[in-house]
Scaffold this active site. Sequence first.
Site, PDB file in Angstrom:
ATOM      1  CE  LYS A   1      -0.597   0.247   5.013  1.00  0.00           C
ATOM      2  NZ  LYS A   1      -1.532   0.215   6.130  1.00  0.00           N
TER       3      LYS A   1
ATOM      4  CG  LEU B   1      10.004  -2.791  -3.076  1.00  0.00           C
ATOM      5  CD1 LEU B   1       9.121  -3.981  -2.770  1.00  0.00           C
ATOM      6  CD2 LEU B   1      10.578  -2.914  -4.484  1.00  0.00           C
TER       7      LEU B   1
ATOM      8  N   GLY C   1       9.285  -0.942   2.805  1.00  0.00           N
ATOM      9  CA  GLY C   1       8.555  -0.964   4.070  1.00  0.00           C
ATOM     10  C   GLY C   1       9.129  -0.060   5.147  1.00  0.00           C
TER      11      GLY C   1
ATOM     12  CB  ILE D   1      12.636   2.719  19.122  1.00  0.00           C
ATOM     13  CG1 ILE D   1      12.506   1.605  18.075  1.00  0.00           C
ATOM     14  CG2 ILE D   1      12.126   4.039  18.556  1.00  0.00           C
ATOM     15  CD1 ILE D   1      11.080   1.208  17.758  1.00  0.00           C
TER      16      ILE D   1
ATOM     17  CD  GLU E   1      11.908   0.355  29.951  1.00  0.00           C
ATOM     18  OE1 GLU E   1      11.071  -0.467  30.382  1.00  0.00           O
ATOM     19  OE2 GLU E   1      11.962   0.720  28.761  1.00  0.00           O
TER      20      GLU E   1
ATOM     21  NE  ARG F   1       7.768  -0.915  13.871  1.00  0.00           N
ATOM     22  CZ  ARG F   1       7.364   0.236  13.354  1.00  0.00           C
ATOM     23  NH1 ARG F   1       7.681   1.393  13.939  1.00  0.00           N
ATOM     24  NH2 ARG F   1       6.636   0.253  12.252  1.00  0.00           N
TER      25      ARG F   1
ATOM     26  CG  HIS G   1      47.907  -4.406  16.630  1.00  0.00           C
ATOM     27  ND1 HIS G   1      47.240  -4.183  17.812  1.00  0.00           N
ATOM     28  CD2 HIS G   1      48.964  -3.547  16.611  1.00  0.00           C
ATOM     29  CE1 HIS G   1      47.875  -3.236  18.490  1.00  0.00           C
ATOM     30  NE2 HIS G   1      48.930  -2.832  17.777  1.00  0.00           N
TER      31      HIS G   1
END
Length: 456
Positions: free
Chosen positions: A36, A39, A41, A179, A198, A263, A433
Amino acid sequence: MSDTSADLVILGGGSGGYACAFRAAELGLSVIVVEKDKLGGTCLHRGCIPTKALLHAAEIADNVREGDQFGVKSSLEGIDINGVNSYKDGVISQLYKGLQGLAKLNKVQMVEGTGKFVAPNIVEVGSDRYIGKNVVLASGSYAKTLPGLDIGGRIITSDQALNLDYVPERVVVLGGGVIGVEFASVWRSFGADVTIVEALPRLVPLEDEYASKQLERAFRKRGIKFKTGVRFTGATQTDDVVTVSLESGDQFEADLLLVAVGRGPNTAAMGYEEAGVTMDRGFVLTDERLRTNLPNVYAVGDIVPGLQLAHRGFQQGIFVAEQIVGQNPKLIDEAGIPRVTYCKPEVASVGLTEAAAKEKYGDVQTLVYDLAGNGKSKILKTSGGVKVIKAPDGPVVGMTLVGERVGELIGEAQLIYGWEAYPEDVAPLIHAHPTQTEAIGEAFLALAGKPLHVHG
């Protein structure tokens, strides 16, 4: 109503959907992808790629601001957010064009529109029906909010945060997961005053506790404030300010409240349940081969319970294409999927955390190699470390890395985990190294019983 048939109809053109489409086309199947939007996403347009572009701009800002400590006279004049957005959008545009080219090259038929799964082998788009011998559900995810917390005005999700035309002065970030800490990191580098809230006891709570402690220490040094183990109770906003309230009684005023509470699966109104797909709280349930309960109907990506990561969906898409043509691909080990949080410092991990390993194996052996002993990390002025978790008398079952640029090291960690390597298998490997990969080498020398530079 017109009907079009194909070997495979895919509902969703994100990482899982397009990977499945391209691999299936390579294997000789006729493929239709219904999308919708665009391409690529969420990952390409509203997720991984744009956020990492912002994080790179943030890194440049920090480098300029901190030039003096490297003997480079530099000062930050400010952030041109329009310039940042132009750079970000340019990256997206180039990648999008590349994907469109690959779709054409692979002769994948793209259908633009909102698809609905109406029967075990039919996807409807408006008055058109697309009938597949096989159907893959790949409709992705959306940015969630909390009940009663409406998005709008000064209360935003990552979708809006990616397209801001200004740098906020004060931000509260609700959620200390991937996120949340990435946006907190960007905004702090751009000069904002940032507070993370949080509900769980630590930042990045799904990672090993070692990573949380290292990240929290680094964030304190950077001036990023955070409140953990406390619940959000509400937010009110005016034209000028949003006020955030916590269960502890604390209140914060800010220009923006970023809601970063995870999500959700994008399955509402898609017709899945009505068509008979077995669901659980909006997720599509599959077996280990990503088959739903309906014949020849598969699901991939964020709608399948598990880690919501673009590269997981991508690999699942390839797996399903190969499954459909009868190649019997090797099962995907969910624990073996690498995880990277791209804040400053980065957190990268693969396999089990120490807590999960103890639950599975009882006693485990762990070793932490501190980046203080790594030459390249000293040059970069980054701190952190490599933590290795080993099963008793067994192979390595998990690794966690913290520090700037460690996301680039997770490839070797993934190989070590995926091949069920023992410390004595890895210890003889020579690491260039000075590189940060030497930190992995030193950790395995120590685990193999021959430590040279052990810190921590």
